[in-house]
Design a protein around this motif. Sequence first.
Motif, PDB file in Angstrom:
ATOM      1  N   PRO A 245     -72.512  67.944-122.392  1.00 25.43           N
ATOM      2  CA  PRO A 245     -72.213  67.849-123.823  1.00 25.43           C
ATOM      3  C   PRO A 245     -73.476  67.781-124.660  1.00 25.43           C
ATOM      4  O   PRO A 245     -74.547  67.399-124.167  1.00 25.43           O
ATOM      5  N   ASN A 246     -73.370  68.147-125.904  1.00 22.78           N
ATOM      6  CA  ASN A 246     -74.504  68.078-126.813  1.00 22.78           C
ATOM      7  C   ASN A 246     -74.988  66.633-126.934  1.00 22.78           C
ATOM      8  O   ASN A 246     -74.173  65.719-127.083  1.00 22.78           O
ATOM      9  N   PRO A 247     -76.296  66.402-126.870  1.00 24.55           N
ATOM     10  CA  PRO A 247     -76.832  65.028-126.969  1.00 24.55           C
ATOM     11  C   PRO A 247     -76.384  64.301-128.235  1.00 24.55           C
ATOM     12  O   PRO A 247     -76.214  63.086-128.219  1.00 24.55           O
ATOM     13  N   LEU A 248     -76.183  65.032-129.322  1.00 28.30           N
ATOM     14  CA  LEU A 248     -75.746  64.396-130.561  1.00 28.30           C
ATOM     15  C   LEU A 248     -74.369  63.765-130.386  1.00 28.30           C
ATOM     16  O   LEU A 248     -74.101  62.669-130.899  1.00 28.30           O
ATOM     17  N   MET A 249     -73.482  64.444-129.635  1.00 29.11           N
ATOM     18  CA  MET A 249     -72.141  63.902-129.385  1.00 29.11           C
ATOM     19  C   MET A 249     -72.222  62.646-128.517  1.00 29.11           C
ATOM     20  O   MET A 249     -71.510  61.670-128.750  1.00 29.11           O
ATOM     21  N   ASP A 250     -73.080  62.687-127.517  1.00 28.99           N
ATOM     22  CA  ASP A 250     -73.273  61.509-126.664  1.00 28.99           C
ATOM     23  C   ASP A 250     -73.790  60.331-127.472  1.00 28.99           C
ATOM     24  O   ASP A 250     -73.336  59.197-127.312  1.00 28.99           O
ATOM     25  N   ASN A 251     -74.743  60.622-128.345  1.00 20.40           N
ATOM     26  CA  ASN A 251     -75.326  59.569-129.172  1.00 20.40           C
ATOM     27  C   ASN A 251     -74.303  58.994-130.146  1.00 20.40           C
ATOM     28  O   ASN A 251     -74.232  57.768-130.345  1.00 20.40           O
ATOM     29  N   LEU A 252     -73.492  59.874-130.743  1.00 21.35           N
ATOM     30  CA  LEU A 252     -72.464  59.415-131.671  1.00 21.35           C
ATOM     31  C   LEU A 252     -71.430  58.559-130.941  1.00 21.35           C
ATOM     32  O   LEU A 252     -71.018  57.503-131.445  1.00 21.35           O
ATOM     33  N   ALA A 253     -71.029  58.996-129.751  1.00 20.93           N
ATOM     34  CA  ALA A 253     -70.060  58.213-128.966  1.00 20.93           C
ATOM     35  C   ALA A 253     -70.620  56.832-128.639  1.00 20.93           C
ATOM     36  O   ALA A 253     -69.905  55.822-128.714  1.00 20.93           O
ATOM     37  N   GLU A 254     -71.891  56.774-128.302  1.00 17.19           N
ATOM     38  CA  GLU A 254     -72.524  55.483-127.997  1.00 17.19           C
ATOM     39  C   GLU A 254     -72.587  54.603-129.246  1.00 17.19           C
ATOM     40  O   GLU A 254     -72.351  53.385-129.180  1.00 17.19           O
ATOM     41  N   ASN A 255     -72.875  55.201-130.385  1.00 16.30           N
ATOM     42  CA  ASN A 255     -72.903  54.442-131.640  1.00 16.30           C
ATOM     43  C   ASN A 255     -71.517  53.911-131.998  1.00 16.30           C
ATOM     44  O   ASN A 255     -71.382  52.793-132.505  1.00 16.30           O
ATOM     45  N   LEU A 256     -70.490  54.706-131.729  1.00  9.60           N
ATOM     46  CA  LEU A 256     -69.122  54.252-131.973  1.00  9.60           C
ATOM     47  C   LEU A 256     -68.787  53.065-131.076  1.00  9.60           C
ATOM     48  O   LEU A 256     -68.112  52.114-131.501  1.00  9.60           O
ATOM     49  N   ARG A 257     -69.271  53.116-129.841  1.00 12.42           N
ATOM     50  CA  ARG A 257     -69.056  51.996-128.911  1.00 12.42           C
ATOM     51  C   ARG A 257     -69.733  50.726-129.444  1.00 12.42           C
ATOM     52  O   ARG A 257     -69.162  49.633-129.369  1.00 12.42           O
ATOM     53  N   ASN A 258     -70.917  50.882-129.974  1.00  7.48           N
ATOM     54  CA  ASN A 258     -71.630  49.720-130.540  1.00  7.48           C
ATOM     55  C   ASN A 258     -70.909  49.166-131.772  1.00  7.48           C
ATOM     56  O   ASN A 258     -70.847  47.949-131.965  1.00  7.48           O
ATOM     57  N   ILE A 259     -70.384  50.063-132.595  1.00 10.80           N
ATOM     58  CA  ILE A 259     -69.618  49.632-133.771  1.00 10.80           C
ATOM     59  C   ILE A 259     -68.375  48.868-133.330  1.00 10.80           C
ATOM     60  O   ILE A 259     -68.000  47.851-133.921  1.00 10.80           O
ATOM     61  N   GLN A 260     -67.759  49.358-132.267  1.00  9.34           N
ATOM     62  CA  GLN A 260     -66.576  48.694-131.710  1.00  9.34           C
ATOM     63  C   GLN A 260     -66.905  47.278-131.256  1.00  9.34           C
ATOM     64  O   GLN A 260     -66.181  46.319-131.548  1.00  9.34           O
ATOM     65  N   GLU A 261     -68.021  47.129-130.537  1.00  7.74           N
ATOM     66  CA  GLU A 261     -68.419  45.811-130.043  1.00  7.74           C
ATOM     67  C   GLU A 261     -68.760  44.867-131.193  1.00  7.74           C
ATOM     68  O   GLU A 261     -68.424  43.679-131.153  1.00  7.74           O
ATOM     69  N   LYS A 262     -69.415  45.389-132.214  1.00  4.12           N
ATOM     70  CA  LYS A 262     -69.764  44.560-133.373  1.00  4.12           C
ATOM     71  C   LYS A 262     -68.513  44.090-134.102  1.00  4.12           C
ATOM     72  O   LYS A 262     -68.419  42.934-134.546  1.00  4.12           O
ATOM     73  N   ALA A 263     -67.529  44.987-134.207  1.00  4.47           N
ATOM     74  CA  ALA A 263     -66.268  44.623-134.866  1.00  4.47           C
ATOM     75  C   ALA A 263     -65.530  43.556-134.076  1.00  4.47           C
ATOM     76  O   ALA A 263     -64.936  42.637-134.646  1.00  4.47           O
ATOM     77  N   GLN A 264     -65.576  43.665-132.749  1.00  4.85           N
ATOM     78  CA  GLN A 264     -64.947  42.637-131.912  1.00  4.85           C
ATOM     79  C   GLN A 264     -65.647  41.300-132.081  1.00  4.85           C
ATOM     80  O   GLN A 264     -64.998  40.249-132.116  1.00  4.85           O
TER      81      GLN A 264
END
Length: 454
Positions: A245-264
Amino acid sequence: MIKTSFINPFSSDAKEIVSNLGQIENLDKENETLITIINYTRGQLFGHEMNLPKTLKQLAEKKFEWYLSKKSDKFNDKEYEYLFNPEIYEYDIVSFYLLCQAVAIGFGPDSREAKQVVELERDLIDQRLERLKAEPNDFQSNFLRTTLNQLIDTNNIYWTDLKDVIEMGEFDLNNLLLSKGRLIIEYEDFIEEYGELIQHRDPRSMYEVTGGLDLKSNLLKSIIMLHTKQYIQTVAKMAERMIEPNPLMDNLAENLRNIQEKAQEQKYGSRGKGSFNDNQPVSYEMEAFPPCVRKCMQGIKSGGRNDAIVLFLTPFISYARLYPGIFSEDKNMKISEVDPSLDITLNEVIPMIYDAAEACSPPLFKDQPQEKININSKLGFGMHADLKLDHEGETQWYTPMSCEKIKLHMSSLCTPSVDCKKIGNPLTYYNRKRKLMKRNNNNNKGEQVNNNGN
């Protein structure tokens, strides 16, 4: 003028917008027009800590953050006012497709994140349509008609064509106006079918009461939700054929995971960091959770979901919040001894367990709804669908399983960190980490006092 694309990312001109603005090399570059639109949004709150988006990728992340943050008591909708500025519609569409692709590739079509993006779009449309109510009824009706007809023929649609849409749960089939299976959506069709039956009442008012704008709004939301879900599924299938996959997609997915953890962390985290108690309820210190718990909360693939959520996570989450010092005492506990009203259990413990169950792939309760009963059982409330004090004691409140048992029965969960050394139970890890965090917090406070004194 409000464009239909502001509401419908599957509009007729969306493809052209994505073609013009969606080149992969531009998604993470600062966009001056986007920045200007945000800066000139009426009612927008500004401040350094807000980190307003400057790129299309950041806009996608902020939309995800908006969806998760609005469930927090600290949420301020004025921080995200730009999401409701109609001028942002072109960039909003690109960020929509970017989000869908990131969750499809990074998490999969059955993931919690995929479901959240579908719900995000629903909530975004809902609030945008709510603001549209400031316009005259005729404008609203024509706008909804135009937008809907980009997706269906509102004068010729049958309920059987909308089975999948109805399953999205935004409206009830029993509340729809049907004529020989045809759904009555538009006013002229309403008059044709029922006009002669309406006596001494305003036909327009009757139309609005029985369907009207509300029906169109709910129908539009549901169709877009279905299309969003289907698009994520399509991207996920295409991604299976990707070499990488494009590195930008991987990076965005990882950022979404971090946002998820922060929200929790905001939702369940400590209200007063540095406090430490063993024999009474304490706020969660999610930074102190062991790696196995963090991994479980991010979602388990089909196969190990049941044991991971019911046998492993449920005891840990409940004791970590209600009685973390259970292993220092030789006695059996009941939840009511530390949570007499069950308020903490029902409002914090159960929701956190359910969040982890929803994060599984597929979501645990989607095909295993009976596991809710098993969770209640492990909390000591017997084999019942509802968690009630009357049932307490029918089963035992299970204590967290040992690291040895986790390695033996759920080896995929066990990815030890350096802090796991000489630890025999995840709850022991948690308590030790909390102590270290308190000590470090106190040391930092001492250094600040000394520095101020100097």
